[in-house]
Write an enzyme that holds these catalytic residues in place. Structure first.
Site, PDB file in Angstrom:
ATOM      1  CG  HIS A 127      -2.075   0.897   1.160  1.00  0.00           C
ATOM      2  ND1 HIS A 127      -2.241   1.968   2.009  1.00  0.00           N
ATOM      3  CD2 HIS A 127      -3.134   0.914   0.318  1.00  0.00           C
ATOM      4  CE1 HIS A 127      -3.360   2.603   1.710  1.00  0.00           C
ATOM      5  NE2 HIS A 127      -3.925   1.994   0.687  1.00  0.00           N
ATOM      6  CG  HIS A 166      -6.818   8.436  -1.301  1.00  0.00           C
ATOM      7  ND1 HIS A 166      -5.503   8.121  -1.544  1.00  0.00           N
ATOM      8  CD2 HIS A 166      -7.479   7.253  -1.258  1.00  0.00           C
ATOM      9  CE1 HIS A 166      -5.370   6.806  -1.662  1.00  0.00           C
ATOM     10  NE2 HIS A 166      -6.555   6.259  -1.485  1.00  0.00           N
TER      11      HIS A 166
END
Length: 602
Positions: free
Chosen positions: A272, A501
């Site tokens: 990630h 985000h």
């Protein structure tokens, strides 16, 4: 029109809100194609939009403008000839009326296509070619040559937010950026480590930024593209988490681009991290830590965070390689992190980092790597336990009443109550300071996460929640969380309608107007990202982490030489720390609910 009908259909169909020409060069949108083919209404001289689409008429008109540029209604269209985009050396875009279907060596076919001049008996002349500026294809850009100036002005924090397409005030904000440009250095090679990568989008931006392959095109044969005159190659290594066919095959079409899927130990693990490494021709390099994936949506109307290192010169020959690290040991921690990938292609980069002068970096590298990790001589190496070790050593004393504010774009399964993991593990690490813990209360836990109302009022409406993958099934298991939830608001940064985000964690005192520390990271609030200690008292405690994550921790003593950062106003010539959201926070009301990804599937 044949060139439109030959494209794959966009999976979002009428819900597509994109305005990037690369996307429209790859996918067809039948509802738009029908309107475009029907043409302008003779009476109104405008497109006739069906009643069921009128709600999004402004967006549709912008998308139709893109079709006009990509697929102009010319004689060439009537003859069913292709009209791809061609990027030239000066970063303009040509839309030739005639071209061959040969892909440009070094570019994604979705972003660019190579085409030669029409044969001499055609009626195509230079004047007939349509040239469009970069701004016609990338909605928001930083004027070329300005990134280096922005970085210099952003000291001592070097932290930015991405510009928001539909928030014009962010386009010229000093701490707003898009993709970098050549003013930061002449790129020799680069690494992109990310979860989601649209390789066509990425290579398109590399071209526009003057980073990757820049060709001065020279057609040798009209029907067969044989070569180019003068080309500059720079290598690109992409480590990614989410597989796509384009990434799997990019090296076949572009030998100097290597894409490697990061191997994960379990199906529950995610690569990630969002990080960039740039090596410059003068021997220097740069590290960038981000929260944005490398695809169009994440750089459009979403709030993202970026930390950019200074330019890191190469150490002189013969100097001990132990020299040149920062007082935060950033270089050592970064190398240890990269080693954990166990990817041979990273070895030259680790060697280059070892020979670079990182002494100007003033933040700590905070990484997470999959596995079970125990405390070592340097303390805990990864996850929230690493943050704990650093706060114990370097954070000024903090009153226990000062809350810890967490903010992320997704929330994991946190347990049956706030004590289970949030307090027992996470807050227990983040509440540390340089004073002995003793008997203290847990600080208040505050979580910023967009509500349903935040998303519905966003620039992209409900689709703005596409970056918020928090599910109903997880939310139903932790109803206690609502007591800690706060709205997303960023009026001061002109981003209240740009869904976040970004992931950030902080501790600040509104009354004293100071920030004790701030952490920017790719890590959402989850056990997988930050780690969870095992509960078996019969074995040595270890922290179990599932994901690769990367972030940077700002501690005042290393950045400005004081105990706290100023908040809200300049203090003794030190600029305030640029929080990404408004303070004080706004709690959820009785009728507010967190936005759930399930709303988009309803």
């Amino acid at each position: 029109m044949q060139n439109l009908k030959s494209l794959k259909s966009c999976p979002y169909a009428e819900k597509c809100y994109r305005r990037n020409p690369i996307h429209f060069g790859e996918f067809s949108h039948p509802h738009l194609d029908r309107i475009y083919e029907d043409g302008l209404d003779k009476q109104t001289n405008s497109y006739s939009i069906p009643p069921e689409l009128l709600e999004n008429s402004e967006l549709i008109l912008q998308q139709l403008k893109l079709l006009e540029k990509l697929f102009p209604k010319t004689k060439a269209n009537k003859k069913k000839e292709e009209n791809p985009v061609l990027i030239s050396e000066n970063n303009s875009v040509f839309l030739p009326e005639k071209c061959s279907k040969i892909p440009l060596s070094g570019a994604s076919t979705s972003a660019t296509a190579a085409c030669g001049k029409a044969s001499s008996d055609s009626n195509v002349s230079k004047k007939q070619k349509m040239m469009h500026n970069i701004k016609d294809y990338i909605p928001v850009i930083v004027e070329k040559g300005q990134m280096a100036k922005k970085l210099e002005a952003a000291a001592p924090y070097n932290v930015f937010l991405t510009a928001i397409t539909d928030s014009k005030l962010t386009h010229h904000e000093p701490l707003s950026v898009t993709f970098q440009d050549e003013s930061l250095g002449e790129i020799e090679s680069s690494v992109q480590i990310n979860f989601m990568v649209d390789i066509g989008w990425l290579l398109g931006h590399y071209y526009f930024a003057g980073i990757l392959l820049v060709y001065r095109m020279q057609l040798v044969n009209v029907r067969k593209l044989i070569g180019f005159k003068s080309c500059r190659h720079t290598s690109l290594l992409v480590l990614y988490g989410d597989e796509t066919p384009e990434l799997k095959s990019i090296s076949q079409h572009k030998p100097n681009v290597t894409a490697i899927k990061v191997t994960m130990p379990t199906p529950f693990s995610t690569s990630h991290t969002k990080m960039m490494l740039f090596a410059y021709k003068d021997g220097s390099m740069r590290v960038i830590v981000s929260t944005a994936n490398l695809y169009e949506d994440d750089w459009h109307n979403r709030t993202q965070g970026i930390w950019m290192s200074p330019r890191l010169a190469s150490l002189p020959e013969g100097v001990d390689t132990k020299a040149g690290d920062s007082i935060t040991n950033f270089r050592q921690d970064l190398m240890l992190y990269l080693v954990e990938y166990k990817i041979s292609k990273l070895q030259p980069w680790i060697a280059r980092i070892r020979k670079a002068d990182f002494s100007s970096i003033n933040v700590f590298f905070i990484g997470s790597v999959p596995g079970g990790h125990r405390e070592g001589p340097r303390g805990h190496p990864w996850g929230h336990a690493r943050v704990s070790s650093l706060l114990q050593k370097h954070c000024a004393p903090v009153d226990e009443k000062i809350p810890i504010v967490c903010q992320s774009s997704s929330i994991g399964s946190l347990g049956a109550n706030v004590q289970a993991w949030v307090q027992h593990d996470f807050l227990n690490s983040l509440r540390q300071d340089c004073m002995p813990l003793g008997v203290r209360q847990f600080p208040v836990f505050k979580m910023i996460y967009p509500s349903f109302g935040n998303v519905s009022r966003s620039h992209d409406g409900m689709l703005g929640g596409g970056c918020l993958p928090y599910s109903k099934s997880t939310n139903d298991k932790q109803p206690w969380l609502k007591l800690h939830l706060h709205q997303w608001s960023s009026k001061m940064r002109h981003r209240s309608q740009a869904m976040p985000h970004i992931k950030s964690y902080a501790r600040y005192d509104l009354q004293a107007q100071c920030v004790y520390w701030f952490l920017l990271s790719s890590a959402n609030l989850s056990k997988a990202a930050w780690g969870a200690f095992n509960k078996n008292v019969n074995i040595q405690s270890s922290l179990r982490i599932y994901n690769y994550e990367a972030g940077v921790l700002f501690l005042p003593r290393f950045v400005i030489g004081e105990d706290t950062f100023p908040l809200g106003a300049v203090r003794d010539d030190v600029p305030p720390f640029p929080l990404p959201y408004d303070v004080p926070l706004t709690r959820y009301g009785p009728d507010d609910t967190p936005f759930l990804m399930d709303y988009l599937h309803a």
